[in-house]
Structure formats: structure tokens, C-alpha cells
Write a protein that holds these residues in place. Structure first.
Motif, mmCIF file in Angstrom:
data_model
loop_
_atom_site.group_PDB
_atom_site.id
_atom_site.type_symbol
_atom_site.label_atom_id
_atom_site.label_comp_id
_atom_site.label_asym_id
_atom_site.label_seq_id
_atom_site.Cartn_x
_atom_site.Cartn_y
_atom_site.Cartn_z
ATOM 1 N N UNK A 2 -0.710 9.522 -1.150
ATOM 2 C CA UNK A 2 0.535 8.811 -0.874
ATOM 3 C C UNK A 2 0.515 7.456 -1.569
ATOM 4 N N UNK A 75 -5.014 13.404 5.202
ATOM 5 C CA UNK A 75 -4.930 13.568 6.655
ATOM 6 C C UNK A 75 -3.470 13.624 7.074
ATOM 7 N N UNK A 77 -0.419 12.776 9.551
ATOM 8 C CA UNK A 77 -0.089 11.623 10.392
ATOM 9 C C UNK A 77 -0.098 12.034 11.856
ATOM 10 N N UNK A 78 -0.358 11.091 12.712
ATOM 11 C CA UNK A 78 -0.429 11.399 14.145
ATOM 12 C C UNK A 78 0.182 10.262 14.939
ATOM 13 N N UNK A 79 0.303 10.495 16.229
ATOM 14 C CA UNK A 79 0.855 9.468 17.113
ATOM 15 C C UNK A 79 2.318 9.214 16.791
ATOM 16 N N UNK A 80 2.694 7.959 16.819
ATOM 17 C CA UNK A 80 4.090 7.595 16.591
ATOM 18 C C UNK A 80 4.526 7.879 15.164
ATOM 19 N N UNK A 81 3.543 8.032 14.258
ATOM 20 C CA UNK A 81 3.886 8.242 12.855
ATOM 21 C C UNK A 81 3.942 9.730 12.509
ATOM 22 N N UNK A 84 6.855 11.050 10.515
ATOM 23 C CA UNK A 84 7.209 10.361 9.275
ATOM 24 C C UNK A 84 6.948 11.271 8.075
ATOM 25 N N UNK A 85 7.870 11.281 7.121
ATOM 26 C CA UNK A 85 7.602 12.021 5.891
ATOM 27 C C UNK A 85 6.536 11.312 5.064
ATOM 28 N N UNK A 86 6.031 11.942 4.052
ATOM 29 C CA UNK A 86 5.018 11.277 3.230
ATOM 30 C C UNK A 86 5.560 9.974 2.660
ATOM 31 N N UNK A 87 4.673 9.071 2.451
ATOM 32 C CA UNK A 87 5.086 7.774 1.919
ATOM 33 C C UNK A 87 5.346 6.790 3.035
ATOM 34 N N UNK A 88 5.385 5.530 2.689
ATOM 35 C CA UNK A 88 5.581 4.515 3.720
ATOM 36 C C UNK A 88 6.950 4.647 4.369
ATOM 37 N N UNK A 92 8.612 0.553 9.126
ATOM 38 C CA UNK A 92 7.338 -0.049 9.515
ATOM 39 C C UNK A 92 6.690 -0.841 8.402
ATOM 40 N N UNK A 93 6.942 -0.417 7.184
ATOM 41 C CA UNK A 93 6.262 -1.042 6.066
ATOM 42 C C UNK A 93 7.294 -1.698 5.163
ATOM 43 N N UNK B 5 4.154 -5.995 4.410
ATOM 44 C CA UNK B 5 4.250 -6.325 5.832
ATOM 45 C C UNK B 5 4.166 -5.043 6.646
ATOM 46 N N UNK B 7 4.756 -3.556 10.087
ATOM 47 C CA UNK B 7 5.457 -3.902 11.326
ATOM 48 C C UNK B 7 5.432 -2.719 12.275
ATOM 49 N N UNK B 41 -0.791 1.142 0.255
ATOM 50 C CA UNK B 41 0.660 1.022 0.213
ATOM 51 C C UNK B 41 1.278 0.672 1.562
ATOM 52 N N UNK B 42 0.445 0.465 2.556
ATOM 53 C CA UNK B 42 0.980 0.086 3.855
ATOM 54 C C UNK B 42 1.580 1.237 4.638
ATOM 55 N N UNK B 43 1.301 2.440 4.233
ATOM 56 C CA UNK B 43 1.823 3.596 4.960
ATOM 57 C C UNK B 43 1.062 3.755 6.275
ATOM 58 N N UNK B 44 1.824 4.044 7.330
ATOM 59 C CA UNK B 44 1.150 4.183 8.617
ATOM 60 C C UNK B 44 0.608 5.585 8.765
ATOM 61 N N UNK B 45 -0.694 5.665 9.030
ATOM 62 C CA UNK B 45 -1.303 6.980 9.229
ATOM 63 C C UNK B 45 -1.062 7.466 10.647
ATOM 64 N N UNK B 46 -1.146 6.564 11.590
ATOM 65 C CA UNK B 46 -0.927 7.032 12.943
ATOM 66 C C UNK B 46 -1.121 5.942 13.970
ATOM 67 N N UNK B 47 -0.887 6.335 15.218
ATOM 68 C CA UNK B 47 -1.116 5.430 16.333
ATOM 69 C C UNK B 47 -1.982 6.147 17.347
ATOM 70 N N UNK B 49 -2.527 6.784 21.071
ATOM 71 C CA UNK B 49 -1.722 6.618 22.266
ATOM 72 C C UNK B 49 -2.492 6.968 23.510
#
Lengths: 375, 325
Positions: A2, A75, A77-81, A84-88, A92-93, B5, B7, B41-47, B49
Motif C-alpha cells: 500500500x 496483512x 486490516x482489523x478493528x475499526x479499519x 477500509x479499502x486499500x490505501x490510506x 484518518x490520514x 497527520x 487522526x 504512508x500513514x495508512x491505518x492497519x487496525x485498532x 479493541x
């Protein structure tokens, strides 16, 4: 892997827009292997309802990374993400648009300079922000160390002596100044004078005499100037002392003809003979008003009347006109007034004397009035 | 440079950490969801919980398989980094203030707050022993008499734990015996953060007394002092150059009562040896609570009271800069 290059618009607003109208041409994606450029062409409607073509060009960068990192890139994504589609996800970002640079601090001098600039309070310290009404010091009046000692001395003099001895105020004033710093040993002796002067306003002979006596020991420089007062009073009649019509015998008096003839009980002086009207005859009413000697009084209480103002400002000199702004319906004061003095010096003294004066639970604010043309 | 950033948090950031390779950033905040992001790139992998309180600390093990978080909900949780699943929950009597994996990742420790009649303690678990993790009974328990621990890190070789105390003292506790080996009182106020250098020989402390200090990790000899005029919340050592970055600012509760000047929330770069500031980076609109250098030294991240994590990739200007002496 990504990267920013994979980002697609997925904000809900764009999704809604895209879903609303199926007639938009589908987005296309081209990849230029030669230059490693990816071009995404999209169509959407702008705010005016017109179709807009958006072309985004990305430079694709390939990086060699350790295997472990490459594995982690895949990997899920998990949880709140998770959804989300691939990429930031743009919610959030955020890539900050404006560039920020590291401020390089080169030497100590600039650092010190910076510190000096940083503290605005230190700059203000050198300036005089507040002025004490009692001692003119750099503190609030309530914090004045002389509050209990000087205040009672100065105040009663101003209120009681000044109005009575009006023409000689200029000459008497320095006495006050010289007495104040030496903790006025004559305070006790002068005080009774005031008491007797204030209520009666008349028998100057008996009461003024002690002043002379008490002044003598301090080698009063005004002895000579005071003497004529007494003479004139002794020899005079029961006229109000501030009557300017009486030519005072002592030539040393600097303002023998001050004061207005408009005072109740005073001898009538025609307007053309008064000080303020020295410009000549035949003037119009309008120009007769000397704007330069007008002061504006604000922060008056609602109950104030013109007569109150007259009483308050008369001691400073002859008043030409008093205008008190009133509410048309209730007739109550609007809280400000204009006082036209005949002479600018009187007005100046009134400003100095009454500004900050407590009146009816309010503190008066007195300043020069702006010319009526601008108000 | 154009910072990225992140967020993902609704409340102020409490701690951020890179993993060993630096491709992931772990962020903890006072909301109850720790986040993990790709640093590139600041992409979120996960949280992660499951917590019910503010997260005070977060750590990741050597091979980025496990994540440890300590929370004010009186639990310390172990997570699987790939899936974000909660593996173990260690129930504690108090809020967990500071936690960390040892270098091998086989031991984990956390420190507890001194509240509700319970003393401040260091607990050490053997991750490889399932029974320990299940019962929540630590294999080593070190009670702390006196002020509570506000920051703690493993020393190199897993022999001791370095702790920063609420009163500014820095101590070393032997892991096996629980004895205090060394202690120094160089700071006059609370230690907000402790971080090791890349090789673990030095550690830097950030204190509320407006300074950051460099210590020899094994002897706790005081080496250097970096002075600012605001409380320092976090300090990090560059793995690449002889640089130190300090972050801080006034406490949030005091911001409204003092200087009106905006800013002062810059990350401040000091020369490691000469203790002189040479650069500042602005950006946060609240105090910086946590700072971390990327393990390659070419970028750093800061997490602030404003809830943002800012990932900065240095410009050439930074690498070209030579300190004049």
C-alpha cells in the motif's frame, strides 16, 4: 504494497455523488510503465451541476524492503479499519498541504533574541500601564500606599478650597504641593478652616486669616500674594469671592478677572465683555460657542441633572453651556454630557480635577470633546 | 517536509512507538483504542479493541508479533499484532502506567499506579508460560516504596528495569532479586518519559522540571542536560545522528492561565554532545506528549495533546546540516 499511489477517493461524499447519477463515465486508470506514472481519470459533478473531469497523476515508487516488512504490508486490516479499502483512509490520514520546515537555530544570539521577543509581558513592564489617581504612581489607586495619608488631604482641598478661592487657585495650588510631601503639619489647623468655609461660603476674614498665620512659619512664598486677598476681602463687601467683577487690589494676582458673570448672585457682565467672547461683536450663535473649551463627561449616573453638573464644574471656571444627553421618553440622563467652558484652561483643569472623580457611585471619565463636526 | 497527520484518536496521545524495523507505528491515547499504522504512508492497519479506559502505554515486541497495552481500566492486554485479537488480559489492582517487552520478547513488565490503597509495583511475566498469562499472577513482583513510577523501560540484556519516579528520581531494579541497584536524583520533578538509545547504552529522561537528561544506562551516570523553558514530556535519541529531540509544552490545564503566545509546542532538536538547540519543528497545537525516532533515523513522529500523530520525513536540509563548533 500500500502506498499513497493506491489511494482512491472513498470519502462518503464522493461515494454518494457517484451513486446518485449513473450517467457519469466510469473512472479509468492508466499505468505508464516507462515513467512509472499512474494516471487516474475520474468524472464528477461540481457544485454547479456541471460535469468535471479530474485527472490525477501519481508517480509510483518501488522500494526494496525486508521480507518481514513486505509480509506485514499484506496483512489484512482489523478493528475499526477493517472495512477500509486499500490505501490510506482520507478521514484518518491527512497529508498536510503546506510545507513546514525545520527552523534552524544557528547561534546563541538569535536564540536570546528569540527569547526576548517571546515574552510580551517583559516589554510591557517598562511602560506605565496604570496611573494612580492619588500619587500618579505606577499602580492602581486602590493599591496606593499613600491612600490613607494623602488622599484625605488632597481631596478636601480640591473640593472645598478650590471653588471658593477660585481666582487664586493658581497661586494657591503650589502650597498644596509643597505641603503634601512633608506630611502637612498644618493639616489639623487647616481642616477646621475648611469646615467653616464650606458651609457658609462667606466670612472669609475670620477663616482666611489663620491660613496666613500657619503659612508664615514655613516661609510661605505666597505670603505676598495671599495678603491682597485678605485685604480685598476685608475691605470688600459680602460678595461672593469668585465674583470676577471686583478688581482685586493686589496686582500680583495672575487672573484677576477670571470667572464668569453667569454665576448666580454675581454681578452681571455682558457676554461681549466676557473672556470667552473676545472675538468681537456680531458673531453668530454658532460660532460663539468655542469648541476648543468643550469637555465631554461620560459615565454619569442616570439620575444626573444639569444642575448637578453645574455644581460640579462651576468651581473650575465660568461655564458657557451644559448639554446633558437625555432620553426623550424618560427624561433620564443617557450617561454623558458636554460642558462648554469659556476658557480652555478652565476646561483643562476640569479634566484634570474631575476625571476619575467618584460621583454617585460611578467614576467619572472626563476628556476633551471631539469637534462637533465629527460627532 | 510535509508531515502526515494520523487522526485516529479522539483524545490526547499518550505514547507512540515504532516497531523494530520502523514500518509500523503504534499509538496509544486516552480514548480506549490503540492504533497501528503504516509509517510510510500513514495508512491505518487496525485498532485494538477491548479496553475500557485511557491507554497509558503501548509496546511491541522484537518481531512485531505481539503488542502490549496498559490501561487505566486496571488491565494490561496482550494482542496479536497481525489480527488485532486480544490474547491475554492481565487484571491489575490499579491503572497500568508503563509497560514494555524485554528485548527478546519473552518477558514483559508493567508498572502500576499507587492509588486506592495499593502500592506501586513492577510486575514481570514470562510470556512463554501460559499458566502465568492465564492466572495473571506475575512471576516477579517488585513493590516500590515511595513515589510511584511514571515511566519504566527494560535495560539491555533483560537484567534490570530503569524506572523514572514521580519525584524525579531514576532507579534501576534488578529483575531477579527485585533490589534497587542504582538510583540518581538529577531531576527535581516528575519523569515523564524514558527512552533508550539504539544500542541501549544510554537512556534519556524527559522531566517536568523543563529539562531532559542523558544517562549511562548501566551506571546511571549523568552525562548531559538539555534545557528548555517548558515541561518536557518526551525525549528521543536519534539512531542515526548525534541528535536529541525534545517535545513538551505546558500542561493542558495550565495553557489558559499563562502566556498568550501561540506555539511553544515545537519539537526541539538538540545536539547530543554540545547540548545546544539547533532546530525546531512546529505543527502541533497542543503539547507534544510522545516522540519517537524511526529506527533508521530518517523520520520521526510526534503525538500531541491535540490527538494528532504527525509523521515527519526529514528533508535534505536536515541531513546536510552540520553543527558549527
Amino acid at each position: 504494497m500500500p502506498s499513497l499511489a493506491d489511494s482512491k477517493p472513498i470519502s462518503w461524499a464522493e461515494q454518494v455523488e457517484a451513486g446518485e447519477d449513473g450517467s457519469l463515465p466510469p473512472a479509468t486508470e492508466d499505468f505508464d510503465d516507462h515513467n512509472n506514472l499512474k494516471t487516474i481519470t475520474e468524472y464528477k459533478y461540481n457544485d454547479d451541476g456541471k460535469m468535471v473531469k479530474v485527472v490525477k497523476t501519481y508517480k509510483v515508487e518501488r522500494r526494496r524492503v525486508p521480507k518481514s516488512i513486505a509480509r506485514r504490508k499484506n496483512w489484512h486490516k482489523f478493528g475499526a479499519a477493517e472495512s477500509d479499502p486499500p490505501g490510506p483512509n482520507p478521514s484518518n490520514t491527512i497529508v498536510q498541504v503546506e510545507e513546514i520546515n525545520m527552523q534552524i537555530i544557528l547561534n546563541k544570539e538569535s536564540k536570546n533574541q528569540d527569547q526576548a521577543e517571546e515574552d510580551p509581558l517583559s516589554k510591557l513592564k517598562s511602560q506605565k500601564l496604570v496611573s494612580c489617581r492619588i500619587c500618579k504612581g505606577d499602580h492602581w489607586t486602590t493599591k496606593c500606599p499613600y491612600k490613607d495619608t494623602l488622599a484625605p488631604i488632597q481631596c478636601p482641598y480640591k473640593d472645598t478650597l478650590a471653588p471658593i478661592q477660585c481666582p487664586y487657585k493658581d497661586t494657591l495650588a503650589p502650597i498644596q504641593d509643597t505641603m503634601a510631601p512633608i506630611q502637612c503639619p498644618y493639616k489639623d489647623t487647616l481642616a477646621p478652616i475648611q469646615d467653616t468655609l464650606a458651609p457658609i461660603q462667606c466670612p472669609y476674614k475670620d477663616t482666611l486669616a489663620p491660613i496666613q498665620d500657619t503659612m508664615a512659619p514655613i516661609q510661605c512664598p505666597y505670603k505676598d500674594t495671599l495678603a491682597p486677598i485678605q485685604e480685598s476681602l476685608e475691605g470688600g463687601d459680602k460678595k461672593k469671592q469668585d465674583d470676577p467683577g471686583t478688581p482685586v487690589g493686589g496686582g500680583s494676582s495672575s487672573t484677576p478677572a477670571s470667572g464668569g458673570g453667569s454665576k448666580p448672585g454675581g454681578k452681571y457682565v455682558p457676554p461681549s465683555m466676557r473672556d470667552g467672547a473676545s472675538k468681537g461683536r456680531g458673531e453668530t450663535m454658532k460660532s460663539a460657542r468655542d469648541e476648543s473649551a468643550t469637555i465631554r463627561v461620560t459615565n454619569l449616573s442616570e439620575d444626573t441633572r444639569e444642575s448637578d453638573l453645574q455644581e460640579l464644574f462651576r468651581p473650575f471656571g465660568p461655564i458657557q453651556r451644559i448639554y446633558l444627553a437625555k432620553d426623550k421618553n424618560t427624561g433620564q440622563s443617557k450617561g454623558f454630557a458636554f460642558i462648554n467652558f469659556h476658557r480652555r484652561e478652565d476646561a483643562a483643569r476640569a479634566i484634570a480635577g474631575v476625571s476619575g472623580f467618584g460621583y454617585d457611585h460611578l467614576i467619572l471619565n472626563v476628556e476633551w470633546a471631539k469637534p462637533s463636526g465629527t460627532s | 517536509m510535509k508531515p502526515i497527520l494520523l487522526h485516529g484518536h479522539e483524545r490526547s496521545i499518550t505514547q507512540i512507538k515504532y516497531n523494530r524495523e520502523g514500518d509500523l507505528i503504534f499509538t496509544a491515547s486516552k480514548d480506549n483504542q490503540p492504533n497501528v499504522w503504516y509509517s510510510l504512508n500513514g495508512e491505518r492497519l487496525g485498532t485494538f479493541q477491548g479496553h475500557n479506559g485511557a491507554i497509558w502505554c503501548i509496546d511491541v515486541n522484537w518481531d512485531t508479533t505481539r503488542v502490549l497495552t496498559g490501561s487505566a481500566d486496571n488491565t494490561c492486554k496482550l494482542w496479536d499484532c497481525e489480527t488485532g485479537k486480544n490474547l491475554n488480559t492481565l487484571d491489575v489492582k490499579n491503572a497500568v502506567r508503563s509497560c514494555g517487552f524485554s528485548y527478546s520478547g519473552n518477558l514483559l513488565m508493567y508498572t502500576t499506579d499507587k492509588t486506592m490503597g495499593h502500592p506501586c509495583e513492577i510486575h514481570i511475566f514470562d510470556v512463554s508460560d501460559p499458566s502465568q498469562m492465564k492466572t495473571g499472577e506475575p512471576c516477579i513482583r517488585i513493590p516500590i516504596n515511595g513515589p510511584k513510577i511514571t515511566s519504566a523501560i527494560w535495560g539491555p540484556l533483560e537484567q534490570y528495569i530503569v524506572t523514572g519516579m514521580e519525584d524525579g528520581e531514576i532507579c534501576q531494579y534488578d529483575v531477579k532479586t527485585g533490589e534497587k541497584i542504582h538510583n540518581v536524583t538529577e531531576h527535581s520533578k516528575q519523569i515523564n518519559d524514558l527512552q533508550l538509545s539504539l544500542d541501549g547504552t544510554m537512556c534519556i529522561s524527559a522531566s517536568k522540571d523543563t529539562t531532559a537528561k542523558l544517562f549511562d544506562t548501566s551506571t546511571l551516570d549523568h552525562l548531559k542536560t538539555y534545557k528548555t523553558e517548558r515541561p518536557v514530556n518526551s525525549a528521543a535519541l536519534s539512531p542515526l545522528q548525534e541528535h536529541v529531540v525534545l517535545g513538551g509544552g505546558q500542561e493542558a490545564m495550565e495553557v489558559t492561565t499563562s502566556s498568550t503566545r501561540i506555539g511553544k509546542f515545537d519539537a526541539r532538536f538538540f545536539n547530543l554532545v554540545f547540548e545546544e538547540e539547533f532546530g525546531r519543528v512546529k505543527g502541533h497545537f497542543g503539547p507534544i506528549n510522545s516522540l519517537a525516532f524511526h529506527p533508521d533515523g530518517k523520520s520521526y513522529s510526534s503525538g500531541g495533546e491535540d490527538g494528532y500523530v504527525r509523521v515527519h520525513y526529514f528533508d535534505n536540509e536536515y541531513f546536510d546540516f552540520r553543527f558549527e563548533f
